[in-house]
Scaffold this motif. Structure first.
Motif, PDB file in Angstrom:
ATOM      1  N   ALA A   1      -1.063  19.118  -4.048  1.00 52.35           N
ATOM      2  CA  ALA A   1       0.155  18.310  -4.204  1.00 52.35           C
ATOM      3  C   ALA A   1       1.174  19.000  -4.594  1.00 52.35           C
ATOM      4  O   ALA A   1       1.336  20.073  -5.382  1.00 52.35           O
ATOM      5  CB  ALA A   1      -0.095  17.121  -5.265  1.00 52.35           C
ATOM      6  N   SER A   2       2.439  18.658  -3.903  1.00 52.30           N
ATOM      7  CA  SER A   2       3.505  19.460  -4.278  1.00 52.30           C
ATOM      8  C   SER A   2       4.112  19.242  -5.548  1.00 52.30           C
ATOM      9  O   SER A   2       4.647  20.232  -6.242  1.00 52.30           O
ATOM     10  CB  SER A   2       4.582  19.097  -3.387  1.00 52.30           C
ATOM     11  N   THR A   3       3.760  18.154  -6.094  1.00 50.58           N
ATOM     12  CA  THR A   3       4.167  17.721  -7.451  1.00 50.58           C
ATOM     13  C   THR A   3       3.762  18.603  -8.569  1.00 50.58           C
ATOM     14  O   THR A   3       4.631  19.254  -9.277  1.00 50.58           O
ATOM     15  CB  THR A   3       3.862  16.298  -7.956  1.00 50.58           C
ATOM     16  N   VAL A   4       2.544  19.039  -8.696  1.00 51.07           N
ATOM     17  CA  VAL A   4       2.140  19.692  -9.665  1.00 51.07           C
ATOM     18  C   VAL A   4       2.176  21.330  -9.487  1.00 51.07           C
ATOM     19  O   VAL A   4       2.027  22.086 -10.415  1.00 51.07           O
ATOM     20  CB  VAL A   4       0.518  19.485 -10.284  1.00 51.07           C
ATOM     21  N   LEU A   5       2.363  21.553  -8.238  1.00 53.63           N
ATOM     22  CA  LEU A   5       2.660  22.920  -7.677  1.00 53.63           C
ATOM     23  C   LEU A   5       4.171  23.509  -8.151  1.00 53.63           C
ATOM     24  O   LEU A   5       4.531  24.843  -7.778  1.00 53.63           O
ATOM     25  CB  LEU A   5       2.212  23.306  -6.753  1.00 53.63           C
ATOM     26  N   SER A   6       4.727  22.779  -8.330  1.00 51.85           N
ATOM     27  CA  SER A   6       6.449  22.764  -8.446  1.00 51.85           C
ATOM     28  C   SER A   6       6.857  23.382  -9.652  1.00 51.85           C
ATOM     29  O   SER A   6       6.006  23.648 -10.711  1.00 51.85           O
ATOM     30  CB  SER A   6       7.036  21.340  -8.487  1.00 51.85           C
TER      31      SER A   6
ATOM     32  N   ASN B   1       5.433   5.187   2.708  1.00 49.08           N
ATOM     33  CA  ASN B   1       4.919   6.374   3.269  1.00 49.08           C
ATOM     34  C   ASN B   1       5.543   7.474   2.185  1.00 49.08           C
ATOM     35  O   ASN B   1       6.796   7.861   2.428  1.00 49.08           O
ATOM     36  CB  ASN B   1       5.420   6.910   4.668  1.00 49.08           C
ATOM     37  N   ALA B   2       4.665   8.179   1.145  1.00 47.48           N
ATOM     38  CA  ALA B   2       5.101   8.741   0.039  1.00 47.48           C
ATOM     39  C   ALA B   2       4.190   9.971   0.111  1.00 47.48           C
ATOM     40  O   ALA B   2       3.725  10.411  -0.772  1.00 47.48           O
ATOM     41  CB  ALA B   2       5.043   8.386  -1.218  1.00 47.48           C
ATOM     42  N   ALA B   3       3.670  10.423   1.389  1.00 49.00           N
ATOM     43  CA  ALA B   3       2.591  11.449   1.412  1.00 49.00           C
ATOM     44  C   ALA B   3       2.932  12.842   1.327  1.00 49.00           C
ATOM     45  O   ALA B   3       2.574  13.785   1.925  1.00 49.00           O
ATOM     46  CB  ALA B   3       1.917  11.173   2.811  1.00 49.00           C
ATOM     47  N   GLY B   4       4.257  13.045   1.065  1.00 43.25           N
ATOM     48  CA  GLY B   4       4.694  14.375   0.780  1.00 43.25           C
ATOM     49  C   GLY B   4       4.689  15.479   1.982  1.00 43.25           C
ATOM     50  O   GLY B   4       5.405  14.781   3.265  1.00 43.25           O
ATOM     51  N   ALA B   5       4.136  16.264   2.001  1.00 45.73           N
ATOM     52  CA  ALA B   5       4.227  17.427   2.954  1.00 45.73           C
ATOM     53  C   ALA B   5       3.432  16.696   4.425  1.00 45.73           C
ATOM     54  O   ALA B   5       3.729  17.278   5.306  1.00 45.73           O
ATOM     55  CB  ALA B   5       3.427  18.726   2.538  1.00 45.73           C
ATOM     56  N   TRP B   6       2.349  15.700   4.205  1.00 40.28           N
ATOM     57  CA  TRP B   6       1.978  15.343   5.253  1.00 40.28           C
ATOM     58  C   TRP B   6       2.529  14.031   5.734  1.00 40.28           C
ATOM     59  O   TRP B   6       1.856  13.227   6.554  1.00 40.28           O
ATOM     60  CB  TRP B   6       0.390  15.171   4.989  1.00 40.28           C
ATOM     61  N   SER B   7       3.622  13.665   5.511  1.00 39.25           N
ATOM     62  CA  SER B   7       4.242  12.399   5.831  1.00 39.25           C
ATOM     63  C   SER B   7       4.350  12.220   7.232  1.00 39.25           C
ATOM     64  O   SER B   7       4.555  11.267   7.587  1.00 39.25           O
ATOM     65  CB  SER B   7       5.734  12.431   5.456  1.00 39.25           C
ATOM     66  N   GLY B   8       4.734  13.379   7.941  1.00 38.44           N
ATOM     67  CA  GLY B   8       4.888  13.386   9.324  1.00 38.44           C
ATOM     68  C   GLY B   8       3.490  12.993  10.010  1.00 38.44           C
ATOM     69  O   GLY B   8       3.802  12.129  11.206  1.00 38.44           O
ATOM     70  N   GLN B   9       2.496  13.418   9.531  1.00 37.91           N
ATOM     71  CA  GLN B   9       1.266  12.991  10.234  1.00 37.91           C
ATOM     72  C   GLN B   9       1.096  11.286   9.902  1.00 37.91           C
ATOM     73  O   GLN B   9       0.590  10.639  10.899  1.00 37.91           O
ATOM     74  CB  GLN B   9       0.185  13.515   9.364  1.00 37.91           C
ATOM     75  N   ILE B  10       1.365  10.903   8.717  1.00 39.72           N
ATOM     76  CA  ILE B  10       1.145   9.512   8.448  1.00 39.72           C
ATOM     77  C   ILE B  10       2.185   8.575   9.462  1.00 39.72           C
ATOM     78  O   ILE B  10       1.654   7.594   9.682  1.00 39.72           O
ATOM     79  CB  ILE B  10       1.725   9.387   7.178  1.00 39.72           C
TER      80      ILE B  10
ATOM     81  N   VAL C   1       1.032  -1.062  -0.061  1.00 42.17           N
ATOM     82  CA  VAL C   1      -0.005   0.056   0.085  1.00 42.17           C
ATOM     83  C   VAL C   1       0.897   1.286   0.029  1.00 42.17           C
ATOM     84  O   VAL C   1       1.864   1.473   0.876  1.00 42.17           O
ATOM     85  CB  VAL C   1      -1.048   0.001   1.306  1.00 42.17           C
ATOM     86  N   ILE C   2       0.637   1.999  -1.080  1.00 41.88           N
ATOM     87  CA  ILE C   2       1.466   3.174  -1.130  1.00 41.88           C
ATOM     88  C   ILE C   2       0.560   4.577  -0.772  1.00 41.88           C
ATOM     89  O   ILE C   2      -0.133   4.869  -1.224  1.00 41.88           O
ATOM     90  CB  ILE C   2       2.035   3.448  -2.446  1.00 41.88           C
ATOM     91  N   VAL C   3       1.095   5.156   0.330  1.00 42.13           N
ATOM     92  CA  VAL C   3       0.253   6.290   0.902  1.00 42.13           C
ATOM     93  C   VAL C   3       0.802   7.330   0.130  1.00 42.13           C
ATOM     94  O   VAL C   3       1.793   8.111   0.573  1.00 42.13           O
ATOM     95  CB  VAL C   3       0.402   6.426   2.375  1.00 42.13           C
ATOM     96  N   GLY C   4      -0.232   8.032  -0.926  1.00 45.28           N
ATOM     97  CA  GLY C   4       0.314   9.210  -1.409  1.00 45.28           C
ATOM     98  C   GLY C   4       0.672   8.880  -3.008  1.00 45.28           C
ATOM     99  O   GLY C   4       1.461   8.120  -3.168  1.00 45.28           O
ATOM    100  N   GLY C   5      -0.347   9.630  -3.769  1.00 42.61           N
ATOM    101  CA  GLY C   5      -0.263   9.425  -5.108  1.00 42.61           C
ATOM    102  C   GLY C   5       0.560  10.539  -6.053  1.00 42.61           C
ATOM    103  O   GLY C   5       0.064  10.816  -7.121  1.00 42.61           O
TER     104      GLY C   5
ATOM    105  N   TYR D   1       8.242   1.856   4.893  1.00 46.37           N
ATOM    106  CA  TYR D   1       9.198   2.525   3.974  1.00 46.37           C
ATOM    107  C   TYR D   1       8.955   4.071   3.743  1.00 46.37           C
ATOM    108  O   TYR D   1       8.039   4.296   3.312  1.00 46.37           O
ATOM    109  CB  TYR D   1       9.578   1.868   2.753  1.00 46.37           C
ATOM    110  N   PHE D   2       9.927   4.572   3.728  1.00 43.71           N
ATOM    111  CA  PHE D   2       9.678   5.962   3.396  1.00 43.71           C
ATOM    112  C   PHE D   2      10.385   6.590   2.167  1.00 43.71           C
ATOM    113  O   PHE D   2      11.389   6.028   1.620  1.00 43.71           O
ATOM    114  CB  PHE D   2      10.776   6.951   4.626  1.00 43.71           C
ATOM    115  N   ALA D   3       9.793   7.472   1.668  1.00 42.74           N
ATOM    116  CA  ALA D   3      10.064   8.166   0.163  1.00 42.74           C
ATOM    117  C   ALA D   3       9.565   9.373   0.494  1.00 42.74           C
ATOM    118  O   ALA D   3       8.716   9.896  -0.375  1.00 42.74           O
ATOM    119  CB  ALA D   3       9.570   7.049  -0.915  1.00 42.74           C
ATOM    120  N   THR D   4      10.225  10.196   1.271  1.00 38.96           N
ATOM    121  CA  THR D   4       9.507  11.475   1.527  1.00 38.96           C
ATOM    122  C   THR D   4      10.729  12.448   2.063  1.00 38.96           C
ATOM    123  O   THR D   4      12.028  12.138   2.244  1.00 38.96           O
ATOM    124  CB  THR D   4       8.568  11.603   2.338  1.00 38.96           C
TER     125      THR D   4
END
Lengths: 486, 258
Positions: A106-111, A289-298, A67-71, A432-435
Motif C-alpha cells: 500500500a502506498s500509504t505505509v511506504l510513503s 474507488n479509493a484503490a490507490g495505484a490499482w484504481s484504474g483496474q477497478i 462499499v469503499i474499495v481500498g483500505g 465516487y473517486f478518491a484517488t
C-alpha cells in the motif's frame, strides 16, 4: 445445558472412532470438533452472522449502504467523514474492502510521510491546510474511550524548495497563491539561505521558499492505525477480500439537447476471499474507488472507458501505478537537527530521519527512466547515477555517505495532470473517486475524505470546492496541472 | 450530576504513555490491553452498552472543550487595550505571571483582575511571561505570539504544549532571549528541532522532558544547533555507563601490540 450437549457430542466423538484408526490423534481431532460446534452454537445467538448451511463469519455482509474499495488512508478517511457527517448516528452502513490487511504494497505505509502547503493550485493548499489542522488535533478527531492517544511523531521542520533561475518567477507566483490561502511561507535569497543553513551549496539556486508552519513529516502507519481504531469504534465493517466484479444496470436517457446517454448504476459488488474462489455479492447503494495505484483496474471493472475513444464513455480513468524508490543512508557530517525536507531544482529531495545522522531521500525519475511497476524491487544503480550526484552537489557533506537500506512504493500516478480525482463519475452515477493524487495523497487525505463525504451526502462540495478535480476534466481536456510535484 | 468516583477512572488518558510504540496502538495488538487482566467494571460496561460508551465519550469531549474555552482569544480586550494587555490578561487568567517593562511581576489575586491597572499599561510592552503549569495550547499561543518584545518565556510543566506549538515560536525570534520548557510532557526532540529560528536565545532549559527519546544526544544536537545559547537540561553523560577499563584497572593489562 450447553455443557451437557458438548459433553454428549464429545462422548459420541470418542466412541465413534473405529478400530485402529487415529488412536493417538483422536484427542486433537475432538478438540477441533468441539470448537467448531461451539462456534456454530454461538452463531445462532442474535447479533452474529448466521447461515443455516455453513459458517459465513469470514465473509462480508450481504448488503451495505456504502462499499469503499481500498483500505488505505484515503478510503479510511472517506469512511470516517461519512460516519461523522451522517445525520443520525448509525444511519449509514459502511464496508471497507481491503485486499491486503498487512498493507505490504500500500502506498500509504511506504510513503515518506511529508506534509506541505507549497503547491501551485489554491485547492491543494487548502486541502493541505485542513489536513494539517486535522493532524494537529488528531486526538480530538480520532479519540476512542479507553485507548491511548495517538503520537504521530510529527516533525514540524518544514519544507525547503529550491528554484533555479528559470523557476524563480513561477516560485514567486506560487508563494503568493499560498500566502493568499493562509500558508506561512517565506522566500529566501541565496545569501539568506547560506546564512541559515550553512551546509547547503547555493550554486545554481536563485530563490528558495521555506515553509514555516504546518509543514514537516509524520508517521503514516500511526495515522492509518488511528483511523482503523476509530472506525471500528464507530461501527464501520472491515473485510479482507478483492473486488472482482460489479453487477450494474444501465438505463438510456436523452439529454436536453437530444443526445443519447447511457447511465449505469452499480447494484452489487462481488468480493472474492483470499486463496479461494468463494465470493460474496454485496448489495450496495454507493461505491467509492479509493484503490490507490490499482484504481484504474477497478474503474475498468465498472465499465469506465469501454466505449469509442473521444466520447465520455470512452474516457478511461488515467491513474496507473508508478514505482518510486526511497533510500535511507547514513552520513556522519551531514546536516543537523534543523534540516528541513530539502527539494533540489533537479527533483532530488532528502530529509533527516531520527537523531543518528540518518537521512531519507530520493528523486522522481523522468518519463524515459520510469521503472517497471510490476514489482517492488529496488534499483540501487538509480541511486548511484541519478540521486547521489545531485544530492552531493547540493549538500557537499553527502559526498561521504553510506546507503543503509531502501524500499520502493507506488504512486497512484494521474498521467493527465498529476492531481487527484474526486467526485462521482458522470455516467456510472454511484461510483465516487478518491484517488490519483500522485504522491501527495497522504498529506491531503483528511480533507479529501471530507470533500468526498460531503459530495456523497449533500451532492455538492461544502467546505473546500474541488470542482477542478472532478472526472469530467479528462473528457473536456481541462488540466488542473500541479507544478510542484516531488 | 454527582462527581465521578476516582476509582472509576473517568479521567482523560494519560499523555505520557503515548510514545510506547506505534504498532501497539491498534486494538488487536495492544500490549497493555493483554496484560490488563482485571478490567474494571466501567470498561466492561463500556464494551457492552452503547449508552455507557456515549456518556464516556461525552465526558471526554467536555474535558477537551474546557481546555479550548480557556484558550479562546479575547478580541474585545485586544481591540480596546492593545495586544500587550490582551496577552497579559490571557496569561493572568490562566494562572500565570506577567512582567511589564520597568514594573514588578504581576499575578492574579483572589479578587480577580482589576481593569484599572490595565488602562495605564496599554503602551508598555511585556518583557517576561511565566506560564508554568497553565493550560495553554496551540490556539492560546496566539495571544503570546502577539507580544513582540517578549524576552523571557517560561512554559514549564504545561500539559498541552506540544511540538506543533514549538513550531510557532519563530514569531518571537527577534526578542526572545530566555525559554524554559522543563517538564512539558508532550514535547519531544522533533519539536526542539524548530527552535533553530530563535537565534537571539541565550538560555534554554530542556530538562526533564519525558517524551524525548534520547536526552543526552538531544542536548548535544540542540547545542550544535544554537551555538550562542546556553542549554540546560540533561547531563550529556547521563545515559553512559562506566567503561570496563575504569572498572577493573588490574585486568586491563597491556594493550595488544599492533
Amino acid at each position: 445445558m450447553l455443557r451437557r450437549a458438548l459433553r454428549l457430542r464429545l462422548g459420541q466423538c470418542l466412541s465413534g472412532r473405529g478400530l485402529g484408526t487415529y488412536r493417538g490423534g483422536s484427542t486433537l481431532d475432538c478438540d477441533g470438533k468441539v470448537s467448531k460446534i461451539k462456534k456454530k452454537i454461538q452463531s445462532i445467538f442474535p447479533g452474529r452472522a448466521w447461515s443455516p448451511l455453513y459458517d459465513t463469519s469470514h465473509l462480508p455482509p450481504e448488503r451495505s449502504d456504502v462499499v469503499i474499495v481500498g483500505g488505505g488512508v484515503l478510503g479510511l478517511s472517506v469512511a470516517y467523514w461519512l460516519k461523522r457527517l451522517e445525520k443520525q448516528q448509525g444511519a449509514i452502513q459502511v464496508l471497507v474492502v481491503e485486499r491486503d490487511h498487512t498493507y505490504a504494497r500500500a502506498s500509504t505505509v511506504l510513503s515518506v510521510g511529508g506534509i506541505r502547503q507549497q503547491f501551485s493550485l489554491p485547492e491543494n493548499v487548502q486541502l493541505s491546510l485542513f489536513s494539517a489542522e486535522f493532524l494537529r488535533n488528531i486526538n480530538e478527531y480520532l479519540a476512542v474511550v479507553d485507548d491511548p492517544p495517538l503520537d504521530l511523531q510529527f516533525n514540524p521542520s518544514g519544507y525547503l524548495l529550491l528554484a533555479s533561475e528559470e523557476g524563480a518567477a513561477i516560485m514567486e507566483r506560487n508563494v503568493k497563491i499560498q500566502r493568499q490561502e493562509g500558508a506561512k511561507v517565506c522566500l529566501m535569497s541565496p545569501e539568506q539561505l547560506q546564512k541559515k543553513f550553512p551546509w547547503i551549496n547555493t550554486e545554481g539556486v536563485a530563490l528558495a521558499s521555506y515553509g514555516l508552519e504546518n509543514e514537516g513529516w509524520f508517521d503514516p502507519w500511526c495515522l492509518l492505525q488511528g483511523l482503523r481504531r476509530k472506525l471500528q469504534s464507530m461501527g464501520v465493517l472491515f473485510c479482507q477480500g478483492e473486488v472482482t466484479r460489479f453487477i450494474s444496470s444501465s438505463s438510456h436517457m436523452e439529454t436536453a439537447s437530444g443526445e443519447q446517454v447511457t447511465l449505469k448504476r452499480i447494484h452489487e459488488v462481488h468480493v472474492k476471499m483470499d486463496h479461494s474462489q468463494e465470493f460474496q455479492p454485496v448489495e450496495c447503494a454507493l461505491v467509492v474507488n479509493a484503490a490507490g495505484a490499482w484504481s484504474g483496474q477497478i474503474a475498468e471493472l465498472a465499465g469506465i472507458g469501454t466505449g469509442p475513444p473521444g466520447t465520455m464513455q470512452g474516457t478511461k480513468l488515467p491513474v496507473e501505478p508508478r514505482k518510486r524508490y526511497v533510500y535511507l543512508w547514513h552520513c556522519p557530517q551531514g546536516p543537523g537537527l534543523e534540516a528541513p525536507l530539502v527539494a533540489d531544482p533537479s527533483g532530488a529531495y532528502f530529509r533527516r530521519e531520527g537523531l543518528g545522522n540518518n537521512y531519507l531521500g530520493s528523486c522522481s525519475p523522468t518519463e524515459e527512466e520510469e521503472p517497471d511497476p510490476g514489482n517492488l524491487e529496488v534499483d540501487y544503480d538509480f541511486f548511484q547515477e541519478k540521486v547521489w550526484p545531485r544530492l552531493a552537489q547540493r549538500v557537499p557533506a553527502f559526498e561521504t555517505l553510506k546507503v543503509r537500506s531502501a524500499w520502493a512504493g507506488y504512486y497512484d500516478y494521474n498521467t493527465f495532470d498529476q492531481n487527484g480525482v474526486v467526485g462521482p463519475h458522470p455516467l456510472v452515477i454511484n461510483m465516487y473517486f478518491a484517488t490519483g493524487f500522485s504522491g501527495h495523497g497522504l498529506q491531503q487525505a483528511p480533507a479529501v475524505g471530507r470533500a468526498v463525504a460531503e459530495m456523497m451526502l449533500e451532492g455538492h462540495f461544502q467546505t473546500i470546492n474541488l470542482s477542478p478535480f472532478l472526472f469530467g476534466r479528462f473528457y473536456f481536456g481541462e488540466k488542473a496541472q500541479e507544478h510542484c510535484i516531488l | 450530576m454527582a462527581a465521578p468516583r476516582a476509582s472509576l477512572r473517568l479521567v482523560a488518558p494519560v499523555w505520557n504513555r503515548g510514545t510506547s510504540g506505534i504498532r501497539g496502538l491498534s486494538k488487536a495488538v495492544d500490549p497493555e490491553g493483554s496484560q490488563r487482566k482485571g478490567r474494571t467494571l466501567l470498561q466492561f460496561l463500556t464494551d457492552h452498552f452503547y449508552d455507557v460508551e456515549a456518556v464516556r465519550e461525552y465526558l471526554l469531549r467536555k474535558q477537551v472543550l474546557k481546555v479550548q474555552k480557556k484558550n479562546r482569544s479575547f478580541t474585545y480586550i485586544e481591540e480596546r487595550y492593545g495586544p500587550y494587555v490582551a496577552g497579559a490578561y490571557f496569561v493572568l487568567k490562566q494562572g500565570g505571571a506577567v512582567k511589564f517593562r520597568d514594573r514588578e511581576w504581576m499575578r492574579a489575586n483572589e479578587q480577580g483582575l482589576s481593569s484599572l491597572e490595565f488602562r495605564k499599561l496599554q503602551e508598555v510592552p511585556v518583557e517576561a511571561v511565566d506560564a508554568s503549569g497553565c493550560a495553554i495550547n496551540y490556539q492560546g499561543l496566539d495571544n503570546l505570539l502577539a507580544l513582540k518584545e517578549l524576552q523571557s518565556l517560561s512554559l514549564q510543566r504545561c500539559p498541552h504544549v506540544d511540538d506543533w506549538c514549538l513550531g510557532r515560536l519563530y514569531h518571537l525570534a527577534d526578542s526572545l532571549q530566555e525559554l524554559s520548557l522543563a517538564g512539558c510532557p508532550r514535547i519531544s526532540e522533533r519539536g526542539l528541532a524548530c527552535l533553530h529560528h530563535l537565534q537571539n536565545l541565550r538560555r534554554l532549559d530542556i530538562s526533564d522532558l519525558p517524551s524525548v527519546s534520547n536526552p543526552g544526544l538531544t542536548q548535544i544536537l540542540v547545542e550544535e544547533m544554537l551555538p550562542h545559547c546556553e542549554v540546560l537540561g540533561a547531563d550529556w553523560a547521563q545515559g553512559l555507563k562506566v567503561g570496563p577499563e575504569e572498572q577493573s584497572p588490574d585486568a586491563a593489562g597491556s594493550p595488544i601490540p599492533a
